[in-house]
Design a protein around this motif. Structure first.
Motif, PDB file in Angstrom:
ATOM      1  N   LEU A  52       0.831  -1.203   0.000  1.00  0.00           N
ATOM      2  CA  LEU A  52       0.000   0.000   0.000  1.00  0.00           C
ATOM      3  C   LEU A  52       0.867   1.255   0.000  1.00  0.00           C
ATOM      4  O   LEU A  52       0.584   2.208  -0.727  1.00  0.00           O
ATOM      5  N   THR A  53       1.928   1.262   0.785  1.00  0.00           N
ATOM      6  CA  THR A  53       2.818   2.413   0.830  1.00  0.00           C
ATOM      7  C   THR A  53       3.478   2.646  -0.520  1.00  0.00           C
ATOM      8  O   THR A  53       3.558   3.780  -1.003  1.00  0.00           O
ATOM      9  N   LEU A  54       3.948   1.569  -1.139  1.00  0.00           N
ATOM     10  CA  LEU A  54       4.562   1.698  -2.464  1.00  0.00           C
ATOM     11  C   LEU A  54       3.556   2.203  -3.496  1.00  0.00           C
ATOM     12  O   LEU A  54       3.871   3.050  -4.337  1.00  0.00           O
ATOM     13  N   PHE A  55       2.336   1.688  -3.427  1.00  0.00           N
ATOM     14  CA  PHE A  55       1.307   2.130  -4.367  1.00  0.00           C
ATOM     15  C   PHE A  55       0.993   3.611  -4.188  1.00  0.00           C
ATOM     16  O   PHE A  55       0.933   4.363  -5.158  1.00  0.00           O
ATOM     17  N   LEU A  56       0.783   4.046  -2.945  1.00  0.00           N
ATOM     18  CA  LEU A  56       0.454   5.452  -2.689  1.00  0.00           C
ATOM     19  C   LEU A  56       1.595   6.385  -3.085  1.00  0.00           C
ATOM     20  O   LEU A  56       1.363   7.462  -3.645  1.00  0.00           O
ATOM     21  N   THR A  57       2.829   5.975  -2.818  1.00  0.00           N
ATOM     22  CA  THR A  57       3.971   6.820  -3.192  1.00  0.00           C
ATOM     23  C   THR A  57       4.090   6.919  -4.704  1.00  0.00           C
ATOM     24  O   THR A  57       4.307   8.005  -5.235  1.00  0.00           O
ATOM     25  N   SER A  58       3.961   5.819  -5.401  1.00  0.00           N
ATOM     26  CA  SER A  58       4.089   5.867  -6.857  1.00  0.00           C
ATOM     27  C   SER A  58       2.910   6.602  -7.490  1.00  0.00           C
ATOM     28  O   SER A  58       3.089   7.360  -8.452  1.00  0.00           O
ATOM     29  N   ALA A  59       1.708   6.414  -6.969  1.00  0.00           N
ATOM     30  CA  ALA A  59       0.553   7.134  -7.502  1.00  0.00           C
ATOM     31  C   ALA A  59       0.686   8.633  -7.251  1.00  0.00           C
ATOM     32  O   ALA A  59       0.405   9.446  -8.136  1.00  0.00           O
ATOM     33  N   GLY A  60       1.129   9.017  -6.067  1.00  0.00           N
ATOM     34  CA  GLY A  60       1.331  10.438  -5.769  1.00  0.00           C
ATOM     35  C   GLY A  60       2.401  11.064  -6.643  1.00  0.00           C
ATOM     36  O   GLY A  60       2.241  12.173  -7.160  1.00  0.00           O
ATOM     37  N   THR A  61       3.497  10.335  -6.840  1.00  0.00           N
ATOM     38  CA  THR A  61       4.568  10.834  -7.704  1.00  0.00           C
ATOM     39  C   THR A  61       4.082  10.968  -9.136  1.00  0.00           C
ATOM     40  O   THR A  61       4.367  11.962  -9.809  1.00  0.00           O
ATOM     41  N   GLY A  62       3.345   9.994  -9.615  1.00  0.00           N
ATOM     42  CA  GLY A  62       2.809  10.046 -10.985  1.00  0.00           C
ATOM     43  C   GLY A  62       1.845  11.204 -11.171  1.00  0.00           C
ATOM     44  O   GLY A  62       1.892  11.898 -12.184  1.00  0.00           O
ATOM     45  N   LEU A  63       0.966  11.420 -10.206  1.00  0.00           N
ATOM     46  CA  LEU A  63       0.022  12.536 -10.310  1.00  0.00           C
ATOM     47  C   LEU A  63       0.735  13.878 -10.262  1.00  0.00           C
ATOM     48  O   LEU A  63       0.397  14.806 -11.009  1.00  0.00           O
ATOM     49  N   LEU A  64       1.735  13.997  -9.392  1.00  0.00           N
ATOM     50  CA  LEU A  64       2.480  15.248  -9.302  1.00  0.00           C
ATOM     51  C   LEU A  64       3.257  15.528 -10.587  1.00  0.00           C
ATOM     52  O   LEU A  64       3.185  16.620 -11.150  1.00  0.00           O
ATOM     53  N   ALA A  65       3.982  14.525 -11.073  1.00  0.00           N
ATOM     54  CA  ALA A  65       4.763  14.719 -12.304  1.00  0.00           C
ATOM     55  C   ALA A  65       3.851  14.918 -13.512  1.00  0.00           C
ATOM     56  O   ALA A  65       4.111  15.777 -14.356  1.00  0.00           O
ATOM     57  N   GLY A  66       2.785  14.147 -13.592  1.00  0.00           N
ATOM     58  CA  GLY A  66       1.847  14.295 -14.710  1.00  0.00           C
ATOM     59  C   GLY A  66       1.138  15.634 -14.692  1.00  0.00           C
ATOM     60  O   GLY A  66       0.960  16.270 -15.731  1.00  0.00           O
ATOM     61  N   GLY A  67       0.731  16.088 -13.511  1.00  0.00           N
ATOM     62  CA  GLY A  67       0.077  17.392 -13.408  1.00  0.00           C
ATOM     63  C   GLY A  67       1.003  18.529 -13.779  1.00  0.00           C
ATOM     64  O   GLY A  67       0.611  19.470 -14.486  1.00  0.00           O
ATOM     65  N   ALA A  68       2.249  18.465 -13.323  1.00  0.00           N
ATOM     66  CA  ALA A  68       3.210  19.510 -13.652  1.00  0.00           C
ATOM     67  C   ALA A  68       3.513  19.519 -15.145  1.00  0.00           C
ATOM     68  O   ALA A  68       3.590  20.583 -15.775  1.00  0.00           O
ATOM     69  N   SER A  69       3.671  18.347 -15.722  1.00  0.00           N
ATOM     70  CA  SER A  69       3.939  18.255 -17.154  1.00  0.00           C
ATOM     71  C   SER A  69       2.759  18.781 -17.970  1.00  0.00           C
ATOM     72  O   SER A  69       2.936  19.531 -18.930  1.00  0.00           O
ATOM     73  N   CYS A  70       1.573  18.409 -17.593  1.00  0.00           N
ATOM     74  CA  CYS A  70       0.374  18.855 -18.305  1.00  0.00           C
ATOM     75  C   CYS A  70       0.214  20.365 -18.192  1.00  0.00           C
ATOM     76  O   CYS A  70      -0.100  21.037 -19.168  1.00  0.00           O
ATOM     77  N   ALA A  71       0.428  20.901 -17.007  1.00  0.00           N
ATOM     78  CA  ALA A  71       0.306  22.349 -16.825  1.00  0.00           C
ATOM     79  C   ALA A  71       1.349  23.095 -17.635  1.00  0.00           C
ATOM     80  O   ALA A  71       1.064  24.142 -18.223  1.00  0.00           O
ATOM     81  N   ALA A  72       2.556  22.556 -17.706  1.00  0.00           N
ATOM     82  CA  ALA A  72       3.626  23.234 -18.435  1.00  0.00           C
ATOM     83  C   ALA A  72       3.390  23.204 -19.938  1.00  0.00           C
ATOM     84  O   ALA A  72       3.579  24.200 -20.621  1.00  0.00           O
TER      85      ALA A  72
END
Length: 158
Positions: A5-25
């Motif tokens: 669960l910890t690995l899933f939440l960390t990877s999902a959070g990282t993906g959302l953060l990186a994807g959101g920043a990339s999309c916004a840019a």
């Protein structure tokens, strides 16, 4: 050892953060340009034609339909910036869905060997490094970076 669960939440959070920043840019600029061009290029609003049963006093109409016309104009001003945003998001959703389905179909049909995958990944990595060096202004790699034909650039500008 970390839990699943910890690995899933960390990877999902990282993906959302990186994807959101990339999309916004990348796409935020496209969207801002579309909305900005539409709102700054609008012609000045003309006065509404005089309705039957109203009288003109100076620059203001007085009558029974004045408040409903004012409400309609307010709704139109609020909805104007939403039209290009809606069109942009709809187009983005449709294009990503169609391209994803197309790539999924080809990916299921083509199963490259591990060696072919390794060669493709290394080639993509080398291209990314060349593009990055070119963006940083390194003159030695300028002739190694693939460029689009001049005719394509002229077509896009038109």
């Amino acid at each position: 050892m970390a839990s699943t669960l910890t690995l899933f939440l960390t990877s999902a959070g990282t993906g959302l953060l990186a994807g959101g920043a990339s999309c916004a840019a990348v796409q935020g600029g496209l969207l801002a340009g579309a909305v900005g061009r539409r709102t700054t290029g609008d012609a000045p609003r003309s006065r509404a034609p005089r309705q039957a049963g109203t009288r003109q006093t100076g620059t203001r109409q007085v009558g029974t339909r004045e408040s409903s016309m004012r409400q309609a104009a307010t709704r139109q001003r609020v909805a104007e910036p939403l039209a290009p945003v809606g069109a942009f998001l709809t187009g983005k959703l449709l294009s990503h869905t169609l391209l994803g389905a197309l790539l999924g179909t080809f990916g299921a049909a083509l199963q490259p060997s591990p060696r072919t995958r390794a060669v493709l990944l290394i080639a993509a990595g080398v291209l990314m490094v060349l593009f990055a060096l070119d963006l940083m202004g390194v003159k030695a790699v300028a002739r190694l970076v693939p460029r689009s034909p001049a005719a394509f650039g002229q077509l896009v500008r038109r």
